[in-house]
Write an enzyme that holds these catalytic residues in place. Structure first.
Site, PDB file in Angstrom:
ATOM      1  N   PHE A   1      -9.217  10.448   5.061  1.00 42.35           N
ATOM      2  CA  PHE A   1      -8.689  10.521   3.694  1.00 42.35           C
ATOM      3  C   PHE A   1      -9.777  10.183   2.670  1.00 42.35           C
ATOM      4  O   PHE A   1      -9.880   9.051   2.222  1.00 42.35           O
ATOM      5  CB  PHE A   1      -7.507   9.567   3.538  1.00 42.35           C
ATOM      6  CG  PHE A   1      -6.333   9.906   4.426  1.00 42.35           C
ATOM      7  CD1 PHE A   1      -5.937  11.222   4.614  1.00 42.35           C
ATOM      8  CD2 PHE A   1      -5.626   8.909   5.076  1.00 42.35           C
ATOM      9  CE1 PHE A   1      -4.850  11.539   5.433  1.00 42.35           C
ATOM     10  CE2 PHE A   1      -4.538   9.203   5.886  1.00 42.35           C
ATOM     11  CZ  PHE A   1      -4.152  10.537   6.070  1.00 42.35           C
TER      12      PHE A   1
ATOM     13  N   LYS B   1       4.559  -8.873  -1.620  1.00 49.90           N
ATOM     14  CA  LYS B   1       3.983 -10.014  -0.879  1.00 49.90           C
ATOM     15  C   LYS B   1       3.704 -11.178  -1.829  1.00 49.90           C
ATOM     16  O   LYS B   1       3.928 -12.346  -1.498  1.00 49.90           O
ATOM     17  CB  LYS B   1       2.703  -9.584  -0.148  1.00 49.90           C
ATOM     18  CG  LYS B   1       2.956  -8.622   1.004  1.00 49.90           C
ATOM     19  CD  LYS B   1       3.687  -9.321   2.141  1.00 49.90           C
ATOM     20  CE  LYS B   1       4.053  -8.398   3.268  1.00 49.90           C
ATOM     21  NZ  LYS B   1       4.860  -9.033   4.309  1.00 49.90           N
TER      22      LYS B   1
ATOM     23  N   SER C   1      -0.649 -10.286   2.911  1.00 49.83           N
ATOM     24  CA  SER C   1      -1.546  -9.137   3.094  1.00 49.83           C
ATOM     25  C   SER C   1      -2.707  -9.143   2.118  1.00 49.83           C
ATOM     26  O   SER C   1      -2.585  -9.638   0.980  1.00 49.83           O
ATOM     27  CB  SER C   1      -0.733  -7.860   2.877  1.00 49.83           C
ATOM     28  OG  SER C   1      -1.572  -6.743   2.806  1.00 49.83           O
TER      29      SER C   1
ATOM     30  N   GLN D   1      14.556  -2.247  12.981  1.00 50.26           N
ATOM     31  CA  GLN D   1      14.312  -1.110  12.075  1.00 50.26           C
ATOM     32  C   GLN D   1      12.991  -0.441  12.450  1.00 50.26           C
ATOM     33  O   GLN D   1      12.901   0.777  12.519  1.00 50.26           O
ATOM     34  CB  GLN D   1      14.257  -1.627  10.637  1.00 50.26           C
ATOM     35  CG  GLN D   1      13.954  -0.565   9.594  1.00 50.26           C
ATOM     36  CD  GLN D   1      13.647  -1.192   8.231  1.00 50.26           C
ATOM     37  OE1 GLN D   1      14.423  -1.984   7.715  1.00 50.26           O
ATOM     38  NE2 GLN D   1      12.506  -0.856   7.663  1.00 50.26           N
TER      39      GLN D   1
ATOM     40  N   ARG E   1      -6.175   9.148  -0.041  1.00 51.90           N
ATOM     41  CA  ARG E   1      -4.784   8.719   0.054  1.00 51.90           C
ATOM     42  C   ARG E   1      -4.472   7.812  -1.146  1.00 51.90           C
ATOM     43  O   ARG E   1      -5.252   6.906  -1.446  1.00 51.90           O
ATOM     44  CB  ARG E   1      -4.572   7.962   1.379  1.00 51.90           C
ATOM     45  CG  ARG E   1      -3.139   7.698   1.721  1.00 51.90           C
ATOM     46  CD  ARG E   1      -2.992   7.168   3.140  1.00 51.90           C
ATOM     47  NE  ARG E   1      -3.618   5.860   3.327  1.00 51.90           N
ATOM     48  CZ  ARG E   1      -3.587   5.170   4.471  1.00 51.90           C
ATOM     49  NH1 ARG E   1      -2.974   5.692   5.525  1.00 51.90           N
ATOM     50  NH2 ARG E   1      -4.167   4.000   4.562  1.00 51.90           N
TER      51      ARG E   1
ATOM     52  N   TYR F   1       3.930  -2.590  -2.277  1.00 55.08           N
ATOM     53  CA  TYR F   1       3.898  -3.439  -1.083  1.00 55.08           C
ATOM     54  C   TYR F   1       3.183  -4.764  -1.383  1.00 55.08           C
ATOM     55  O   TYR F   1       3.719  -5.853  -1.126  1.00 55.08           O
ATOM     56  CB  TYR F   1       3.200  -2.681   0.055  1.00 55.08           C
ATOM     57  CG  TYR F   1       2.836  -3.531   1.236  1.00 55.08           C
ATOM     58  CD1 TYR F   1       3.826  -4.087   2.040  1.00 55.08           C
ATOM     59  CD2 TYR F   1       1.496  -3.774   1.560  1.00 55.08           C
ATOM     60  CE1 TYR F   1       3.488  -4.871   3.120  1.00 55.08           C
ATOM     61  CE2 TYR F   1       1.155  -4.548   2.648  1.00 55.08           C
ATOM     62  CZ  TYR F   1       2.150  -5.101   3.418  1.00 55.08           C
ATOM     63  OH  TYR F   1       1.818  -5.886   4.493  1.00 55.08           O
TER      64      TYR F   1
ATOM     65  N   ASP G   1      -5.427   3.741  -1.909  1.00 53.04           N
ATOM     66  CA  ASP G   1      -6.427   3.171  -0.982  1.00 53.04           C
ATOM     67  C   ASP G   1      -7.602   2.568  -1.758  1.00 53.04           C
ATOM     68  O   ASP G   1      -8.354   3.294  -2.405  1.00 53.04           O
ATOM     69  CB  ASP G   1      -6.996   4.275  -0.075  1.00 53.04           C
ATOM     70  CG  ASP G   1      -6.241   4.424   1.229  1.00 53.04           C
ATOM     71  OD1 ASP G   1      -5.380   3.576   1.522  1.00 53.04           O
ATOM     72  OD2 ASP G   1      -6.522   5.390   1.965  1.00 53.04           O
TER      73      ASP G   1
ATOM     74  N   SER H   1       6.161  -2.431   5.592  1.00 52.27           N
ATOM     75  CA  SER H   1       4.714  -2.612   5.420  1.00 52.27           C
ATOM     76  C   SER H   1       3.916  -1.323   5.235  1.00 52.27           C
ATOM     77  O   SER H   1       2.693  -1.378   5.203  1.00 52.27           O
ATOM     78  CB  SER H   1       4.150  -3.384   6.620  1.00 52.27           C
ATOM     79  OG  SER H   1       4.267  -2.608   7.780  1.00 52.27           O
TER      80      SER H   1
HETATM   81  N1  UFG Z   1      -7.356   6.575   7.311  1.00 52.96           N
HETATM   82  C1  UFG Z   1      -7.791   7.871   7.452  1.00 52.96           C
HETATM   83  N2  UFG Z   1      -7.039   8.725   8.183  1.00 52.96           N
HETATM   84  C2  UFG Z   1      -5.862   8.362   8.786  1.00 52.96           C
HETATM   85  C3  UFG Z   1      -5.424   7.024   8.635  1.00 52.96           C
HETATM   86  C4  UFG Z   1      -6.199   6.156   7.887  1.00 52.96           C
HETATM   87  O1  UFG Z   1      -8.839   8.258   6.921  1.00 52.96           O
HETATM   88  O2  UFG Z   1      -5.212   9.210   9.415  1.00 52.96           O
HETATM   89  C5  UFG Z   1      -8.159   5.628   6.538  1.00 52.96           C
HETATM   90  C6  UFG Z   1      -7.436   5.072   5.335  1.00 52.96           C
HETATM   91  O3  UFG Z   1      -7.551   5.944   4.217  1.00 52.96           O
HETATM   92  C7  UFG Z   1      -8.122   3.744   5.133  1.00 52.96           C
HETATM   93  C8  UFG Z   1      -8.525   3.333   6.566  1.00 52.96           C
HETATM   94  O4  UFG Z   1      -8.467   4.531   7.333  1.00 52.96           O
HETATM   95  O5  UFG Z   1      -9.288   3.915   4.389  1.00 52.96           O
HETATM   96  C9  UFG Z   1      -7.583   2.306   7.166  1.00 52.96           C
HETATM   97  O6  UFG Z   1      -6.250   2.787   6.995  1.00 52.96           O
HETATM   98  P1  UFG Z   1      -4.993   2.107   7.680  1.00 52.96           P
HETATM   99  O7  UFG Z   1      -3.796   2.921   7.307  1.00 52.96           O
HETATM  100  O8  UFG Z   1      -5.262   1.895   9.118  1.00 52.96           O
HETATM  101  O9  UFG Z   1      -4.914   0.668   7.017  1.00 52.96           O
HETATM  102  P2  UFG Z   1      -4.848   0.252   5.468  1.00 52.96           P
HETATM  103  O10 UFG Z   1      -6.178  -0.314   5.108  1.00 52.96           O
HETATM  104  O11 UFG Z   1      -4.361   1.350   4.610  1.00 52.96           O
HETATM  105  O12 UFG Z   1      -3.679  -0.825   5.455  1.00 52.96           O
HETATM  106  C10 UFG Z   1      -3.642  -1.936   6.316  1.00 52.96           C
HETATM  107  C11 UFG Z   1      -2.186  -2.334   6.517  1.00 52.96           C
HETATM  108  C12 UFG Z   1      -1.604  -2.801   5.212  1.00 52.96           C
HETATM  109  C13 UFG Z   1      -2.460  -3.872   4.607  1.00 52.96           C
HETATM  110  C14 UFG Z   1      -3.902  -3.447   4.533  1.00 52.96           C
HETATM  111  C15 UFG Z   1      -4.736  -4.599   4.106  1.00 52.96           C
HETATM  112  O13 UFG Z   1      -1.434  -1.242   6.993  1.00 52.96           O
HETATM  113  O14 UFG Z   1      -0.304  -3.293   5.436  1.00 52.96           O
HETATM  114  O15 UFG Z   1      -4.347  -3.006   5.797  1.00 52.96           O
HETATM  115  O16 UFG Z   1      -6.093  -4.322   4.243  1.00 52.96           O
HETATM  116  F1  UFG Z   1      -2.042  -4.128   3.347  1.00 52.96           F
END
Ligand code: UFG
Length: 330
Positions: A207, A144, A116, A34, A281, A140, A284, A76
């Site tokens: 974001f 978990k 997670s 998937q 976002r 999500y 977050d 995820s």
């Molecule tokens: N971010 C941006 N711009 C982007 C993408 C991300 O500013 O285009 C920021 C997000 O807002 C966040 C940080 O970068 O503050 C990290 O974002 P990610 O999407 O890379 O990761 P996340 O922290 O949102 O999530 C990851 C995993 C989840 C898990 C989490 C646990 O994807 O599955 O870590 O910390 F739950």
């Protein structure tokens, strides 16, 4: 050990397969593709299929005399879980329950589960210990917790020996082995920065710059996917040696803001990127930093690449060599 890795064609799963093989285990992969990539599993027997397919799973387990499993077959994307929660309850909980039931009923009673940091929600105290209350702020994270609870009951009722590894932010790659991060669509920070450096995106959107952090952007704890994967090997070996399982955080205990991650990626690649500011976002948390003292002291886990430069450098190597990910035809 003969180990079945479900979700072994995914980003983290494929690195777990590599680490298990390097530790001398016989690995078998089940993945419905998937989100995974067939090309990410070059060295292990691959079985296309679903974790909820009781017949396929039972056959695979008995034919290959599977002794233990690693479960990474789940949805995820945090944002999607808040738009369409049913997908997450169906796949992560419903299919997860069928999978778990088949495992124990076919005699596989050693399981390492991909959990997670999302189980904690938006904690106030950093670094986060495993004893911190669970208070997820997205579906999500909630799914978990539900799977962790199922394992807890299966331990009491069937004697399952389990470990839940609560990942913080996995990043990096194993470019020398042809595997790395390739999501479609990509939502994670480091690959998005690197795609911007490669000219595949015009600019990074940050974001939110109004969080209660020193530079206003979110802080996360990044962990090299190879270090994360090695923890699964330690976990399986500890469970099979009769040690107690339970929950363990996996992170480096150091937080980096979005702006700091951009700076490190710019230094590693020697190129600058344009970054704009977008609204926050949904879902977050401002800061997530792990305490991984428990897995260090109890399982002897020692990260080999704790610095963000090494993590970003391996991710950059993968993206540079595979600008279109696994789809080389693009
Ligand atoms: N971010 C941006 N711009 C982007 C993408 C991300 O500013 O285009 C920021 C997000 O807002 C966040 C940080 O970068 O503050 C990290 O974002 P990610 O999407 O890379 O990761 P996340 O922290 O949102 O999530 C990851 C995993 C989840 C898990 C989490 C646990 O994807 O599955 O870590 O910390 F739950």
């Amino acid at each position: 050990m003969k180990v079945l890795v479900v979700g072994g064609a995914g980003y983290i799963g494929s690195h777990v397969v590599l680490e298990l093989q390097q530790a001398g285990h016989d690995v078998y992969v089940l993945d419905n593709l998937q989100t995974g990539h067939r090309e990410a599993v070059a060295t292990a027997p691959f079985f296309p299929g679903d974790i909820a397919d009781n017949e396929l799973l039972s056959r695979l387990i008995s034919e290959h005399r599977i002794e233990a499993a690693v479960h990474l077959a789940a949805d995820s994307t945090v944002g999607l879980s808040m738009q369409d929660p049913g997908i997450f309850f169906n796949n992560n909980v419903g299919k997860g329950a069928l999978f778990l039931d088949t495992l124990v009923k076919t005699g596989v009673k050693i399981l390492v589960f991909s959990s997670s940091a999302a189980v904690y929600g938006s904690p106030d105290n950093m670094p986060i210990k495993e004893s911190h209350p669970l208070n997820p702020v997205n579906v999500y994270g909630s799914t978990k917790i539900m799977f962790e609870e199922m394992m807890h009951w299966y331990e009491k009722i069937y004697g399952l020996r389990w470990m839940a590894l609560r990942y913080f932010n996995a990043a990096g790659a194993a470019p020398g082995y042809g595997i790395g991060e390739d999501h479609n669509p990509e939502t994670h920070l480091i690959p998005i920065i690197l795609q911007t450096i490669l000219g595949q995106r015009q600019e990074l959107q940050i974001f939110g710059n109004d969080y209660p952090t020193p530079d206003g952007t979110c802080i996360r704890d990044y962990i090299h996917v190879a270090d994360l994967s090695r923890a699964h090997v330690l976990g399986l070996e500890a469970l099979s040696a009769g040690e107690a399982g339970g929950v363990y955080n996996l992170g480096n205990g150091q937080g980096f803001s979005v702006r700091e991650v951009v700076r490190v990626c710019e230094a590693v690649t020697g190129q600058k990127i344009a970054a704009g500011i977008s609204p926050r976002r949904f879902g977050d948390p401002p800061v997530l930093v792990a305490s991984a003292e428990k897995i260090k002291s109890e399982l002897g886990w020692v990260p080999q690449y704790p610095d963000l430069e090494s993590i970003a450098a391996s991710a950059w190597e993968w993206h540079r060599l595979n600008p279109n990910g696994f789809n080389k035809q693009l």
